[in-house]
Design an enzyme around this catalytic site. Structure first.
Site, PDB file in Angstrom:
ATOM      1  N   ASP A 216       0.877  -1.160   0.000  1.00 58.44           N
ATOM      2  CA  ASP A 216       0.000   0.000   0.000  1.00 58.44           C
ATOM      3  C   ASP A 216       0.924   1.221   0.000  1.00 58.44           C
ATOM      4  O   ASP A 216       2.122   1.124   0.295  1.00 58.44           O
ATOM      5  CB  ASP A 216      -0.947   0.011   1.208  1.00 58.44           C
ATOM      6  CG  ASP A 216      -2.126   0.966   0.976  1.00 58.44           C
ATOM      7  OD1 ASP A 216      -2.068   1.773   0.020  1.00 58.44           O
ATOM      8  OD2 ASP A 216      -3.108   0.913   1.746  1.00 58.44           O
TER       9      ASP A 216
HETATM   10  C1  BGC Z   1      -4.907   3.513   0.110  1.00 51.35           C
HETATM   11  C2  BGC Z   1      -5.031   2.594  -1.082  1.00 51.35           C
HETATM   12  C3  BGC Z   1      -4.866   3.374  -2.346  1.00 51.35           C
HETATM   13  C4  BGC Z   1      -3.501   4.048  -2.322  1.00 51.35           C
HETATM   14  C5  BGC Z   1      -3.182   4.867  -3.559  1.00 51.35           C
HETATM   15  C6  BGC Z   1      -3.644   4.350   0.057  1.00 51.35           C
HETATM   16  O1  BGC Z   1      -3.689   5.356   1.008  1.00 51.35           O
HETATM   17  O2  BGC Z   1      -4.943   2.768   1.307  1.00 51.35           O
HETATM   18  O3  BGC Z   1      -6.272   1.961  -1.047  1.00 51.35           O
HETATM   19  O4  BGC Z   1      -5.012   2.555  -3.460  1.00 51.35           O
HETATM   20  O5  BGC Z   1      -3.471   4.931  -1.207  1.00 51.35           O
HETATM   21  O6  BGC Z   1      -3.892   6.037  -3.574  1.00 51.35           O
END
Ligand code: BGC
Length: 658
Positions: A216
């Site tokens: 993530d």
């Molecule tokens: C989130 C993800 C997301 C990623 C990219 C993170 O903060 O948890 O779900 O895809 O950011 O924006």
């Protein structure tokens, strides 16, 4: 040929969104999702500008449709949106379990039930990938709150992990997503991005996943440790990662083979992404129409004393509240899509659908700094007293339901409650429309109003679909994919407030309806609940067993002159289990269309493995002999038919019981 230095570089993204190809010049873009394509045009000082795109209903809304074909179609549409923008992968769907109604990201998740969430996730992935675009299943795993999400550990026992929190992933993985994204939170004390048990043991070995595993955004603390645990690419780019990898190599903490393994997964992704045919980028169907159809499938009618559908004989209809004019269509954070078109106001939708009645809109409150503040209540009340039906729009805002924070309450803002209560003093036909992504407490007004309609976060066409439901052009067929408790105090997690260290999952497998039904706690609206304008009758249940497969036949009759839909829900109850199990668990469902007065027989198949539980001592799924009930339910609290079956396996497969 990839130089070693280049291979190390490829283990981290290029910038925020790009995967580096084999030749260092070709990059492949991944974008949020999952409620449409969130293509970032520009980023500066943490602020991002997105290109407008179709804003489909949120995953919480899609969960309420119980319609797998529809979810697959949404996946296809998003796949086509990605192709147009030369985006190789959408960062979704998320199949995390809604353990508490307070979780800020519940609107990004399908359900509290692992089977429903898994099946929806699988359908979404199949749809996206049918278009040659990758889907990224997230957030692996046990990410069920936003509170201090980088630090607070989810402490979950093995059985609970397997039966509840990992199950939706296991099911969705059947669609072979191109990627899986780890979660932010530690699980049992170890960061998800460094969690070898989760990534290597469970995901790679037990679930046989051979696609790409990504981090993530910002979840990697040390690139070498995350690589060792199984993260193939870390997002976003970070200067320190290359050095961390070199350091890990120099002290033989990580090996060349581990690097080659990750590069192989990346190459595999790159090969798939390179095959996308960029010709003929026209949409193969109408995406806007799909947004609207999805809304019609997912709206849940929670209460109706007969005021709905609105009759053309009702002389005066009053619409109250800014949300009816400018509806919230999603929660906030990375999943929020900037819609292609401003969501339509309900008044014009109703007029377009030929409502002949006299109809008027009053604002009554206005949104300021993300909060509702009264704006001419008096006018609304005066007009309410001379109207035949009053529709009032209320709900949650992006500042409440969003990534990075949880809600503190499931109550609506006092301004909204006050407005509803006052309107109901002036009019006995008040219809409350709720725009929200997770359960809210309606106890303050449920007995005062005539009807409650959950419009959810329905995407840019929410009011178009809502209008059809209010007017009876469509019979509502959404069913709650999440239990609505009477009050927050009724939830198991109520007393668990974040402490930044750990959250003990002491509810074990008793999550959502598994908790309420097993503890005889009555909910306001149970899991699987939803009213409709048609009247259905279940006529019979019959079961035939053939080579360990149970064929369950359910006859459903539409007793009304209107076409509509029904969600047939099949649960299993283990009557003679040696370990504690929930009263019932959802095992299959089917959404069917019924023409006026039509009778249909639905066939559902279940297998022996649907009766198993994860044995805490054996550390594997175990099918135990005994009696089970096949239950056909209206919702998780209402059994329509129940029939006993007995499972009798090979003597030596069973542990002795006295
Ligand atoms: C989130 C993800 C997301 C990623 C990219 C993170 O903060 O948890 O779900 O895809 O950011 O924006």
């Amino acid at each position: 040929m990839d130089s070693f230095e280049n291979k190390l570089k490829r283990l981290t993204s290029f910038g925020s969104w790009e995967i580096i190809g084999k030749d260092d010049k070709t990059h492949f873009t991944a974008c949020d999702g999952p409620h449409g394509l969130r293509y970032v045009l520009h980023e500066e000082n943490g602020y991002q500008t997105d290109e407008p795109s179709y804003a489909y209903p949120t995953l919480s809304f899609l969960g309420n449709t119980w319609d797998i074909h529809l979810v697959k179609q949404i996946g296809k549409a998003i796949g086509e949106d990605c192709r147009k923008h030369h985006v190789s992968m959408i960062l979704g769907p998320g199949v995390n379990i809604k353990r508490t109604p307070l979780c800020g990201r519940n609107f990004e998740y399908f359900s509290e039930d692992p089977y429903l969430a898994g099946m929806m996730g699988k359908a979404y992935i199949e749809g996206v990938q049918e278009k040659g675009i990758g889907a990224c299943l997230k957030h692996f795993a046990a990410n069920n709150r936003e509170y201090d999400r980088f630090f607070q550990s989810s402490e979950v026992d093995e059985r609970t992990l397997k039966e509840i929190y990992l199950k939706p992933f296991e099911i969705a993985l059947q669609a072979s997503p191109w990627a899986v994204m780890c979660a932010y939170n530690p699980v049992n004390g170890i960061l998800s991005s460094e969690n070898e048990y989760l990534l290597k043991h469970v995901l790679r070995k037990e679930f046989s996943y051979d696609g790409l595993i990504i981090s993530d955004w910002g979840s990697v603390r040390d690139r070498a440790k995350s690589l060792k645990a199984g993260i193939d690419i870390a997002f976003p780019y970070n200067d320190q990662f290359l050095e961390q990898l070199k350091k890990g190599l120099s002290c033989a903490y990580i090996t060349n083979q581990e690097i080659e393994n990750s590069i192989a997964h990346i190459d595999d992704f790159v090969d798939k992404a390179s095959q996308v045919n960029q010709e003929n980028l026209e949409n193969s169907f109408d995406h806007l129409k799909l947004c609207e159809q999805a809304v019609e499938e997912g709206i849940v009618l929670l209460k109706n004393n007969g005021v709905l559908p609105i009759q053309n004989t009702q002389q005066k209809v009053l619409l109250v509240g800014e949300f009816l004019n400018d509806p919230p269509i999603s929660g906030g954070g990375s999943s929020k899509v900037t819609p292609l078109e401003k969501p339509k106001d309900l008044l014009s939708c109703l007029k377009k659908d030929h409502l002949k009645n006299e109809i008027e809109y009053v604002q009554a409150y206005m949104m300021r700094y993300g909060l509702p503040t009264p704006f001419g209540y008096k006018i609304a009340l005066e007009k309410a007293s001379s109207s035949d039906v009053v529709i009032v729009g209320v709900g949650n805002m992006m500042l409440e339901e969003k990534e990075e924070t949880d809600r503190e309450t499931i109550q609506l803002k006092p301004v909204f409650v006050d407005l509803i209560k006052k309107l109901s003093l002036y009019n006995s036909n008040v219809v409350v429309v709720l725009y929200c992504g997770s359960a809210v407490d309606v106890s303050d007004f449920v007995d005062d109003v005539a009807s409650i309609v959950l419009a959810g976060y329905g995407g840019q066409e929410v009011n178009v679909g809502l209008s059809k439901v209010l007017l009876g052009l469509t019979s509502p067929s959404g069913r709650l994919a999440e239990s609505w408790p009477m009050k927050l105090e009724d939830t198991f997690t109520n007393k668990q407030v974040g402490n930044s260290f750990v959250e003990h999952y002491d509810d074990h497998i008793f999550v959502g309806y598994r908790y309420y039904t097993s503890n005889f706690i009555k909910t306001r609206y149970p899991f699987g609940y939803g009213l409709s304008y048609i009247k259905t009758q279940y006529n019979r249940l019959s079961i035939q067993e053939e080579n360990g497969i149970y064929h369950i036949f359910v006859e459903v009759e539409n007793k009304s002159s209107m076409k509509g839909k029904e969600v047939v829900q099949l649960y299993v109850k283990d009557v003679t289990s040696s370990v504690s199990r929930p009263i019932r668990e959802l095992k299959r469902f089917a959404k069917i269309t019924l023409e006026p007065f039509e009778t249909k027989t639905v066939e559902l198949l279940i297998e022996k493995k649907d009766f198993t539980f994860y044995h805490p001592s054996l550390h594997r799924w175990y099918l135990e002999d005994g009696d089970f009930e096949i239950q056909i339910c209206k919702d998780a609290e209402t059994v329509i038919f129940s029939q006993k079956i007995t499972i009798c396996e090979d003597y030596y497969s069973q542990y002795s019981r006295f």
